[in-house]
Design a protein around this motif. Structure first.
Motif, PDB file in Angstrom:
ATOM      1  N   ASP A  14      68.385 -56.383-126.960  1.00  0.00           N
ATOM      2  CA  ASP A  14      69.430 -56.620-125.970  1.00  0.00           C
ATOM      3  C   ASP A  14      70.188 -55.360-125.556  1.00  0.00           C
ATOM      4  OD1 ASP A  14      70.915 -56.394-128.309  1.00  0.00           O
ATOM      5  OD2 ASP A  14      71.757 -58.405-128.209  1.00  0.00           O
ATOM      6  N   SER A  15      69.917 -54.226-126.196  1.00  0.00           N
ATOM      7  CA  SER A  15      70.509 -52.962-125.732  1.00  0.00           C
ATOM      8  C   SER A  15      69.941 -52.565-124.365  1.00  0.00           C
ATOM      9  CB  SER A  15      70.264 -51.844-126.743  1.00  0.00           C
ATOM     10  OG  SER A  15      68.887 -51.534-126.823  1.00  0.00           O
ATOM     11  N   GLN A  16      68.837 -53.181-123.953  1.00  0.00           N
ATOM     12  CA  GLN A  16      68.244 -52.917-122.637  1.00  0.00           C
ATOM     13  C   GLN A  16      69.054 -53.541-121.504  1.00  0.00           C
ATOM     14  OE1 GLN A  16      64.151 -54.078-124.585  1.00  0.00           O
ATOM     15  NE2 GLN A  16      63.909 -53.828-122.402  1.00  0.00           N
ATOM     16  N   ILE A  17      69.955 -54.443-121.818  1.00  0.00           N
ATOM     17  CA  ILE A  17      70.728 -55.128-120.781  1.00  0.00           C
ATOM     18  C   ILE A  17      71.834 -54.199-120.306  1.00  0.00           C
ATOM     19  CG2 ILE A  17      72.140 -57.142-120.237  1.00  0.00           C
ATOM     20  CD1 ILE A  17      70.572 -58.603-122.501  1.00  0.00           C
ATOM     21  N   THR A  18      71.661 -53.672-119.097  1.00  0.00           N
ATOM     22  CA  THR A  18      72.613 -52.712-118.537  1.00  0.00           C
ATOM     23  C   THR A  18      73.498 -53.332-117.461  1.00  0.00           C
ATOM     24  OG1 THR A  18      70.834 -51.910-117.107  1.00  0.00           O
ATOM     25  CG2 THR A  18      71.285 -50.646-119.118  1.00  0.00           C
ATOM     26  N   ALA A  19      73.270 -54.591-117.131  1.00  0.00           N
ATOM     27  CA  ALA A  19      74.161 -55.341-116.242  1.00  0.00           C
ATOM     28  C   ALA A  19      74.153 -56.779-116.722  1.00  0.00           C
ATOM     29  CB  ALA A  19      73.676 -55.259-114.796  1.00  0.00           C
ATOM     30  N   LYS A  20      75.351 -57.352-116.879  1.00  0.00           N
ATOM     31  CA  LYS A  20      75.391 -58.753-117.307  1.00  0.00           C
ATOM     32  C   LYS A  20      76.639 -59.429-116.774  1.00  0.00           C
ATOM     33  CE  LYS A  20      76.933 -57.666-121.983  1.00  0.00           C
ATOM     34  NZ  LYS A  20      76.597 -57.795-123.382  1.00  0.00           N
ATOM     35  N   TYR A  21      76.491 -60.738-116.633  1.00  0.00           N
ATOM     36  CA  TYR A  21      77.589 -61.563-116.158  1.00  0.00           C
ATOM     37  C   TYR A  21      77.535 -62.886-116.890  1.00  0.00           C
ATOM     38  CZ  TYR A  21      80.362 -64.685-113.277  1.00  0.00           C
ATOM     39  OH  TYR A  21      81.289 -65.598-112.861  1.00  0.00           O
ATOM     40  N   GLY A  22      78.685 -63.380-117.284  1.00  0.00           N
ATOM     41  CA  GLY A  22      78.777 -64.699-117.889  1.00  0.00           C
ATOM     42  C   GLY A  22      79.935 -65.457-117.280  1.00  0.00           C
ATOM     43  N   GLY A  23      79.649 -66.572-116.664  1.00  0.00           N
ATOM     44  CA  GLY A  23      80.677 -67.418-116.071  1.00  0.00           C
ATOM     45  C   GLY A  23      80.663 -68.777-116.736  1.00  0.00           C
ATOM     46  N   ILE A  24      81.831 -69.415-116.772  1.00  0.00           N
ATOM     47  CA  ILE A  24      81.950 -70.733-117.402  1.00  0.00           C
ATOM     48  C   ILE A  24      82.430 -71.730-116.354  1.00  0.00           C
ATOM     49  CG2 ILE A  24      83.040 -72.088-119.213  1.00  0.00           C
ATOM     50  CD1 ILE A  24      83.532 -69.477-120.735  1.00  0.00           C
ATOM     51  N   GLU A  25      81.743 -72.853-116.286  1.00  0.00           N
ATOM     52  CA  GLU A  25      82.096 -73.942-115.382  1.00  0.00           C
ATOM     53  C   GLU A  25      82.137 -75.239-116.179  1.00  0.00           C
ATOM     54  OE1 GLU A  25      82.865 -73.712-112.123  1.00  0.00           O
ATOM     55  OE2 GLU A  25      82.557 -71.551-112.101  1.00  0.00           O
ATOM     56  N   LEU A  26      82.745 -76.254-115.600  1.00  0.00           N
ATOM     57  CA  LEU A  26      82.838 -77.561-116.235  1.00  0.00           C
ATOM     58  C   LEU A  26      81.867 -78.524-115.567  1.00  0.00           C
ATOM     59  CD1 LEU A  26      84.390 -79.443-118.247  1.00  0.00           C
ATOM     60  CD2 LEU A  26      85.920 -79.968-116.342  1.00  0.00           C
ATOM     61  N   ASP A  27      81.043 -79.185-116.361  1.00  0.00           N
ATOM     62  CA  ASP A  27      80.190 -80.274-115.888  1.00  0.00           C
ATOM     63  C   ASP A  27      80.071 -81.260-117.047  1.00  0.00           C
ATOM     64  OD1 ASP A  27      78.285 -82.068-114.970  1.00  0.00           O
ATOM     65  OD2 ASP A  27      77.125 -80.506-113.942  1.00  0.00           O
ATOM     66  N   VAL A  28      80.952 -82.235-117.064  1.00  0.00           N
ATOM     67  CA  VAL A  28      81.048 -83.195-118.164  1.00  0.00           C
ATOM     68  C   VAL A  28      79.736 -83.944-118.359  1.00  0.00           C
ATOM     69  CG1 VAL A  28      82.256 -85.269-118.967  1.00  0.00           C
ATOM     70  CG2 VAL A  28      83.526 -83.444-117.830  1.00  0.00           C
ATOM     71  N   ASP A  29      79.057 -84.252-117.266  1.00  0.00           N
ATOM     72  CA  ASP A  29      77.857 -85.093-117.333  1.00  0.00           C
ATOM     73  C   ASP A  29      76.573 -84.318-117.606  1.00  0.00           C
ATOM     74  OD1 ASP A  29      79.401 -87.364-116.722  1.00  0.00           O
ATOM     75  OD2 ASP A  29      79.287 -86.877-114.574  1.00  0.00           O
ATOM     76  N   ARG A  30      76.535 -83.033-117.300  1.00  0.00           N
ATOM     77  CA  ARG A  30      75.269 -82.292-117.420  1.00  0.00           C
ATOM     78  C   ARG A  30      75.505 -80.869-117.932  1.00  0.00           C
ATOM     79  NH1 ARG A  30      72.125 -80.004-112.909  1.00  0.00           N
ATOM     80  NH2 ARG A  30      70.162 -79.401-113.824  1.00  0.00           N
ATOM     81  N   PRO A  31      75.829 -80.702-119.212  1.00  0.00           N
ATOM     82  CA  PRO A  31      76.004 -79.347-119.746  1.00  0.00           C
ATOM     83  C   PRO A  31      74.670 -78.605-119.730  1.00  0.00           C
ATOM     84  CG  PRO A  31      76.094 -80.962-121.517  1.00  0.00           C
ATOM     85  CD  PRO A  31      76.011 -81.728-120.235  1.00  0.00           C
ATOM     86  N   ARG A  32      74.729 -77.306-119.414  1.00  0.00           N
ATOM     87  CA  ARG A  32      73.517 -76.506-119.290  1.00  0.00           C
ATOM     88  C   ARG A  32      73.893 -75.051-119.134  1.00  0.00           C
ATOM     89  NH1 ARG A  32      75.199 -78.678-114.784  1.00  0.00           N
ATOM     90  NH2 ARG A  32      75.010 -77.662-112.760  1.00  0.00           N
TER      91      ARG A  32
END
Length: 184
Positions: free
Chosen positions: A112-130
């Motif tokens: 994972d040191s190869q990952i030079t760009a990353k993004y993590g976003g969090i959203e709510l979906d009560v019925d379909r977590p994924r």
């Protein structure tokens, strides 16, 4: 951006992270996104992986294997994840990204040191977590993996330096490199 399909989420994310990439890949990992736990220590102070964390990482790796049938990417990587959670529980996107990064080691990328760009976003979906996961080769001046290769100044063979100033693949090649530099 509500109302977007998973594919649209992924495409927009790739446009931001790796607009120059000619190839990109994505998938949806169904189920509640997992968060990487803090390291645990035994009574002697040695770190160990929480068994539940290790099991969750293996489950994520198994899901990744279903989507990724080729060898690991070898150069710089852009990684984007949108985590759709079923509850409003406060969890850091960094810890969820770390879980994905560790699960992808040796499968999606060599390390994972190869990952030079990353993004993590969090959203709510009560019925379909994924988790929507997208990745692509990433163009960066910070070269990693097999993109970071030099010719040894001593023997001429290709090698991956462990530090920026390294000119030779081993200590044995340093005298030969010096002789070449003096005679030039």
């Amino acid at each position: 951006m509500t109302g977007l399909s998973d594919r649209e989420w992924g495409e927009r994310l790739m446009q931001l992270l790796a607009p120059e990439a000619s190839d990109s890949w994505g998938t949806v990992l169904l189920g509640e996104p997992h968060s990487k736990a803090r390291p645990r220590f035994d009574k002697d102070g040695h770190a160990y992986k929480d068994p539940a964390d290790a099991q969750a990482e293996q489950a994520t790796k198994w899901k990744m294997r279903q989507f990724w049938r080729r060898g690991p990417l070898t150069g710089n990587v852009a990684l984007g994840c949108i985590f759709f959670r079923s509850s409003r529980q406060e969890i850091d996107s960094d810890n969820m990204l770390k879980h994905v990064c560790d699960a992808g080691n040796g499968l999606l990328w060599l390390d994972d040191s190869q990952i030079t760009a990353k993004y993590g976003g969090i959203e709510l979906d009560v019925d379909r977590p994924r988790t929507i996961l997208v990745m692509a080769p990433h163009v960066s001046t910070m070269q990693r993996g097999t993109d970071y290769v030099r010719s040894c100044a001593g023997c001429g063979k290709s090698f991956t330096p462990s530090r920026h100033t390294q000119k030779c693949c081993s200590r044995d090649c340093v005298p030969a490199a010096r002789r070449k530099a003096v005679s030039a």
